[in-house]
Design an enzyme around this catalytic site. Structure first.
Site, PDB file in Angstrom:
ATOM      1  N   ARG A   1       2.525  14.562   6.187  1.00  0.00           N
ATOM      2  CA  ARG A   1       2.808  13.267   5.522  1.00  0.00           C
ATOM      3  C   ARG A   1       3.006  12.152   6.549  1.00  0.00           C
ATOM      4  O   ARG A   1       2.893  10.974   6.232  1.00  0.00           O
ATOM      5  CB  ARG A   1       4.037  13.376   4.605  1.00  0.00           C
ATOM      6  CG  ARG A   1       5.312  13.676   5.354  1.00  0.00           C
ATOM      7  CD  ARG A   1       6.555  13.796   4.499  1.00  0.00           C
ATOM      8  NE  ARG A   1       7.625  14.299   5.361  1.00  0.00           N
ATOM      9  CZ  ARG A   1       7.816  15.569   5.668  1.00  0.00           C
ATOM     10  NH1 ARG A   1       7.047  16.487   5.129  1.00  0.00           N
ATOM     11  NH2 ARG A   1       8.780  15.940   6.490  1.00  0.00           N
TER      12      ARG A   1
ATOM     13  N   ASP B   1       9.986  14.829  13.470  1.00  0.00           N
ATOM     14  CA  ASP B   1       9.637  14.733  12.051  1.00  0.00           C
ATOM     15  C   ASP B   1       8.129  14.894  11.879  1.00  0.00           C
ATOM     16  O   ASP B   1       7.501  14.200  11.087  1.00  0.00           O
ATOM     17  CB  ASP B   1      10.119  13.371  11.515  1.00  0.00           C
ATOM     18  CG  ASP B   1      10.202  13.328  10.003  1.00  0.00           C
ATOM     19  OD1 ASP B   1      10.050  14.398   9.375  1.00  0.00           O
ATOM     20  OD2 ASP B   1      10.406  12.231   9.451  1.00  0.00           O
TER      21      ASP B   1
ATOM     22  N   ILE C   1       0.823  -1.222   0.000  1.00  0.00           N
ATOM     23  CA  ILE C   1       0.000   0.000   0.000  1.00  0.00           C
ATOM     24  C   ILE C   1       0.850   1.262   0.000  1.00  0.00           C
ATOM     25  O   ILE C   1       0.362   2.343  -0.221  1.00  0.00           O
ATOM     26  CB  ILE C   1      -0.961   0.083   1.213  1.00  0.00           C
ATOM     27  CG1 ILE C   1      -0.243  -0.293   2.515  1.00  0.00           C
ATOM     28  CG2 ILE C   1      -2.210  -0.717   0.974  1.00  0.00           C
ATOM     29  CD1 ILE C   1      -1.028   0.066   3.754  1.00  0.00           C
TER      30      ILE C   1
ATOM     31  N   LYS D   1       5.131   2.911  -0.304  1.00  0.00           N
ATOM     32  CA  LYS D   1       6.571   2.689  -0.370  1.00  0.00           C
ATOM     33  C   LYS D   1       7.202   3.650   0.615  1.00  0.00           C
ATOM     34  O   LYS D   1       7.079   4.861   0.483  1.00  0.00           O
ATOM     35  CB  LYS D   1       7.105   3.003  -1.775  1.00  0.00           C
ATOM     36  CG  LYS D   1       6.623   2.012  -2.808  1.00  0.00           C
ATOM     37  CD  LYS D   1       7.817   1.249  -3.398  1.00  0.00           C
ATOM     38  CE  LYS D   1       7.377   0.266  -4.461  1.00  0.00           C
ATOM     39  NZ  LYS D   1       7.215  -1.097  -4.015  1.00  0.00           N
ATOM     40  N   GLY D   2       7.820   3.098   1.625  1.00  0.00           N
ATOM     41  CA  GLY D   2       8.556   3.943   2.551  1.00  0.00           C
ATOM     42  C   GLY D   2       9.942   4.150   1.974  1.00  0.00           C
ATOM     43  O   GLY D   2      10.271   3.605   0.914  1.00  0.00           O
ATOM     44  N   GLU D   3      10.747   4.919   2.677  1.00  0.00           N
ATOM     45  CA  GLU D   3      12.094   5.168   2.205  1.00  0.00           C
ATOM     46  C   GLU D   3      12.907   3.873   2.188  1.00  0.00           C
ATOM     47  O   GLU D   3      13.783   3.685   1.382  1.00  0.00           O
ATOM     48  CB  GLU D   3      12.755   6.145   3.172  1.00  0.00           C
ATOM     49  CG  GLU D   3      13.275   7.401   2.521  1.00  0.00           C
ATOM     50  CD  GLU D   3      13.894   8.288   3.577  1.00  0.00           C
ATOM     51  OE1 GLU D   3      15.126   8.364   3.608  1.00  0.00           O
ATOM     52  OE2 GLU D   3      13.142   8.868   4.391  1.00  0.00           O
ATOM     53  N   PHE D   4      12.583   2.970   3.124  1.00  0.00           N
ATOM     54  CA  PHE D   4      13.457   1.817   3.315  1.00  0.00           C
ATOM     55  C   PHE D   4      12.797   0.471   3.073  1.00  0.00           C
ATOM     56  O   PHE D   4      13.368  -0.556   3.379  1.00  0.00           O
ATOM     57  CB  PHE D   4      14.006   1.833   4.745  1.00  0.00           C
ATOM     58  CG  PHE D   4      14.808   3.047   5.021  1.00  0.00           C
ATOM     59  CD1 PHE D   4      16.012   3.237   4.373  1.00  0.00           C
ATOM     60  CD2 PHE D   4      14.348   4.016   5.891  1.00  0.00           C
ATOM     61  CE1 PHE D   4      16.768   4.370   4.611  1.00  0.00           C
ATOM     62  CE2 PHE D   4      15.096   5.151   6.142  1.00  0.00           C
ATOM     63  CZ  PHE D   4      16.309   5.325   5.502  1.00  0.00           C
ATOM     64  N   GLY D   5      11.579   0.472   2.591  1.00  0.00           N
ATOM     65  CA  GLY D   5      10.937  -0.821   2.376  1.00  0.00           C
ATOM     66  C   GLY D   5       9.468  -0.592   2.106  1.00  0.00           C
ATOM     67  O   GLY D   5       8.991   0.538   2.119  1.00  0.00           O
ATOM     68  N   ASP D   6       8.778  -1.679   1.855  1.00  0.00           N
ATOM     69  CA  ASP D   6       7.366  -1.561   1.524  1.00  0.00           C
ATOM     70  C   ASP D   6       6.495  -1.566   2.772  1.00  0.00           C
ATOM     71  O   ASP D   6       6.836  -2.167   3.774  1.00  0.00           O
ATOM     72  CB  ASP D   6       6.945  -2.755   0.663  1.00  0.00           C
ATOM     73  CG  ASP D   6       7.576  -2.684  -0.711  1.00  0.00           C
ATOM     74  OD1 ASP D   6       8.148  -1.631  -1.040  1.00  0.00           O
ATOM     75  OD2 ASP D   6       7.512  -3.691  -1.434  1.00  0.00           O
TER      76      ASP D   6
HETATM   77  P1  AMP Z   1       6.019   5.401   5.814  1.00  0.00           P
HETATM   78  O1  AMP Z   1       7.209   4.643   5.351  1.00  0.00           O
HETATM   79  O2  AMP Z   1       5.679   5.120   7.237  1.00  0.00           O
HETATM   80  O3  AMP Z   1       6.120   6.866   5.524  1.00  0.00           O
HETATM   81  O4  AMP Z   1       4.765   4.864   4.985  1.00  0.00           O
HETATM   82  C1  AMP Z   1       4.638   5.027   3.584  1.00  0.00           C
HETATM   83  C2  AMP Z   1       3.165   5.042   3.204  1.00  0.00           C
HETATM   84  O5  AMP Z   1       2.564   3.799   3.547  1.00  0.00           O
HETATM   85  C3  AMP Z   1       2.331   6.110   3.934  1.00  0.00           C
HETATM   86  O6  AMP Z   1       2.356   7.354   3.323  1.00  0.00           O
HETATM   87  C4  AMP Z   1       0.936   5.493   3.888  1.00  0.00           C
HETATM   88  O7  AMP Z   1       0.318   5.733   2.666  1.00  0.00           O
HETATM   89  C5  AMP Z   1       1.229   3.998   3.997  1.00  0.00           C
HETATM   90  N1  AMP Z   1       1.127   3.563   5.411  1.00  0.00           N
HETATM   91  C6  AMP Z   1       2.083   3.556   6.352  1.00  0.00           C
HETATM   92  N2  AMP Z   1       1.631   3.089   7.523  1.00  0.00           N
HETATM   93  C7  AMP Z   1       0.326   2.789   7.345  1.00  0.00           C
HETATM   94  C8  AMP Z   1      -0.728   2.295   8.197  1.00  0.00           C
HETATM   95  N3  AMP Z   1      -0.506   2.018   9.485  1.00  0.00           N
HETATM   96  N4  AMP Z   1      -1.943   2.114   7.665  1.00  0.00           N
HETATM   97  C9  AMP Z   1      -2.162   2.413   6.364  1.00  0.00           C
HETATM   98  N5  AMP Z   1      -1.243   2.903   5.525  1.00  0.00           N
HETATM   99  C10 AMP Z   1      -0.002   3.088   5.984  1.00  0.00           C
END
Ligand code: AMP
Length: 450
Positions: free
Chosen positions: A318, A314, A201, A203-208
């Site tokens: 976002r 931080d 759902i 993409k974070g900086e370091f993984g999905d």
């Molecule tokens: P992050 O690496 O934490 O910034 O997450 C990247 C993206 O994943 C976010 O912008 C959200 O769209 C999705 N995401 C992260 N954590 C959650 C969560 N607990 N529930 C739903 N979507 C999430």
């Protein structure tokens, strides 16, 4: 006296260690892994009154459950506690004394820079095996290759495969704690076989980030596959074990795999990040009441962090997520630390970070208050990027001279006043989150009267 006689106060969270089938209607049956909250003590110290995650109440036997605790040793957690860095052959031999067959450690090779050495105690002697690094992969026998040291150690833990013995017991580096052991001890370790990963759902900086299902509940899972990155995320996970608030994204558990992957399981936030939510709905859908509610949600979470001496570092739209029932919750504790620690400024988001934090690395709850002011501006401008039309490199010099962003279109004056207070150059002059929360509640109460 048994340890159980130290009674757990109501509100204590526990995880079931075994299945329990109640024998009367007063008992609360549960399965291994279920989360239970203590709601009362009984005359018998071995039994508590508890509630499960769907609100059912009943009696539970204390020795079937484990209390969940915050992991406090975040900085010391290691995925490779047996890795001792640059030590000599002699130092390694001293560390592996007294002899115990299967006791091992890994060090950086002194003779072959870039390679490693696996040192194993066997029948009173220490054997040193060179681990060669060849085109990004590691091998001892040049037959079997591994992507990282954890995979190599896992392999030889299962089978000696040519070594004098299989690896039995890691010699821990002083000052480190094995991450897996610590998450298990504190009641946060989850079982991979209970987790179904579905689709990506985010993409974070370091993984999905993936949607998953954990024992029937929809969850979000941050999957960190690279060992060095996983190490950095251990601190984030351990910070999350120490926090509980309706407006903070709740950690549900952690899975540390022997091969070096880390899975951080949190509650699922169906409506995604606040910044995307604001941008996609916009002014026509979201009314003032809704914007004020998001502002209050975030402020309440920050008041909780303020009271517990945590600095987020931080805070930005976002990093706030929205739940299915429209509750905004602060997330991304990657940079969150206890108030006293330091921070490398290179990775900081300039437009959200206070001038003293950028200049002198002075992070405090008051620098979070500055970021909160920017977040309020993001909320009331429906997700615009702050400091529009100002080139990035001009932002800091202008802000340092006292420049403040203008009020977003349609933003109530009382809310804009709060933003400006958050952007007071002197940190001591900024309001506390507690005061901000009181003021926002006051604004809301007045709005409702109109
Ligand atoms: P992050 O690496 O934490 O910034 O997450 C990247 C993206 O994943 C976010 O912008 C959200 O769209 C999705 N995401 C992260 N954590 C959650 C969560 N607990 N529930 C739903 N979507 C999430």
């Amino acid at each position: 006296m048994s340890a159980l006689q130290v009674s757990w106060p109501p509100g204590t969270e526990c995880v079931a260690k075994y299945n329990f089938q109640g024998s009367t209607e007063l008992d609360l049956s549960f399965c291994k892994g279920d989360l239970l909250t203590i709601i009362g003590v009984t005359k018998d110290p071995n039994w508590y009154k508890a509630k499960n995650s769907v609100g059912r109440e009943g009696m539970i036997p204390a020795n079937y459950v484990q209390k969940r605790e915050g992991v406090k040793s975040g900085g010391k957690l290691s995925l490779m506690p047996w890795f001792h860095g640059k030590i000599t052959r002699e130092q390694a031999e001293r560390l592996l004394y007294p002899p115990e067959t299967g006791l091992f450690l890994v060090r950086e090779s002194t003779n072959y820079p870039g390679d490693y050495t696996l040192c194993v105690s066997c029948d009173g002697k220490v054997e040193h095996y060179r681990i060669i690094y060849h085109s990004g992969r590691l091998s001892i026998d040049e037959e079997e290759y591994f992507d990282n040291l954890m995979q190599l150690v896992e392999h030889y833990t299962k089978d000696a495969d040519g070594l004098c013995t299989r690896l039995i017991k890691p010699k821990l580096m002083e000052g480190t704690v094995a991450a897996q052991d610590e998450f298990s001890r504190s009641g946060w370790a989850m079982n991979m076989k209970d987790l179904k990963l579905k689709h990506t759902i985010g993409k974070g900086e370091f993984g999905d980030v993936m949607v998953g299902e954990y024992r029937g509940t929809k969850v979000a899972v941050k999957c960190i596959k690279h060992d060095a990155t996983a190490q950095a995320f251990l601190a984030e996970a351990s910070v999350m074990t120490q926090m509980r608030h309706t407006n903070l994204v709740q950690l549900l558990g952690v899975i540390v795999e022997e091969r070096g992957s880390l899975f951080i399981v949190t509650e699922y936030m169906a409506k995604g990040s606040l910044v995307d939510y604001l941008r996609s709905r916009g002014r026509t859908v979201l009314g003032g009441e809704c914007l004020l509610k998001f502002s209050l949600d975030v402020c309440e979470a920050m008041e909780y962090l303020e009271a517990n001496n945590f600095v987020h570092r931080d805070l930005a739209a976002r990093n706030v997520l929205v739940s299915d029932d429209n509750i905004a919750k602060v997330s991304d504790f990657g940079l969150t630390k206890e108030a006293s620690s330091t921070q490398d400024t290179a990775k900081l988001p300039v437009k959200w970070t206070s001038p003293e934090a950028l200049r002198e690395k002075k992070f405090s709850t008051k620098s979070d208050v500055w970021s909160y002011g920017v977040l309020l501006w993001e909320i009331y401008s429906f997700g615009r990027v702050p400091y529009p039309r100002i080139p990035l490199k001009e932002v800091v010099p202008r802000v340092e001279k006292g420049y403040k962003m203008e009020a977003p279109d349609g933003c109530p004056v009382v809310v804009y006043d709060l933003m400006k207070q958050c952007w007071t150059l002197d940190p001591a002059g900024r309001p506390s989150f507690r005061l901000l929360r009181e003021k926002l509640q006051h604004i809301r109460a007045k709005d409702l009267q109109l």
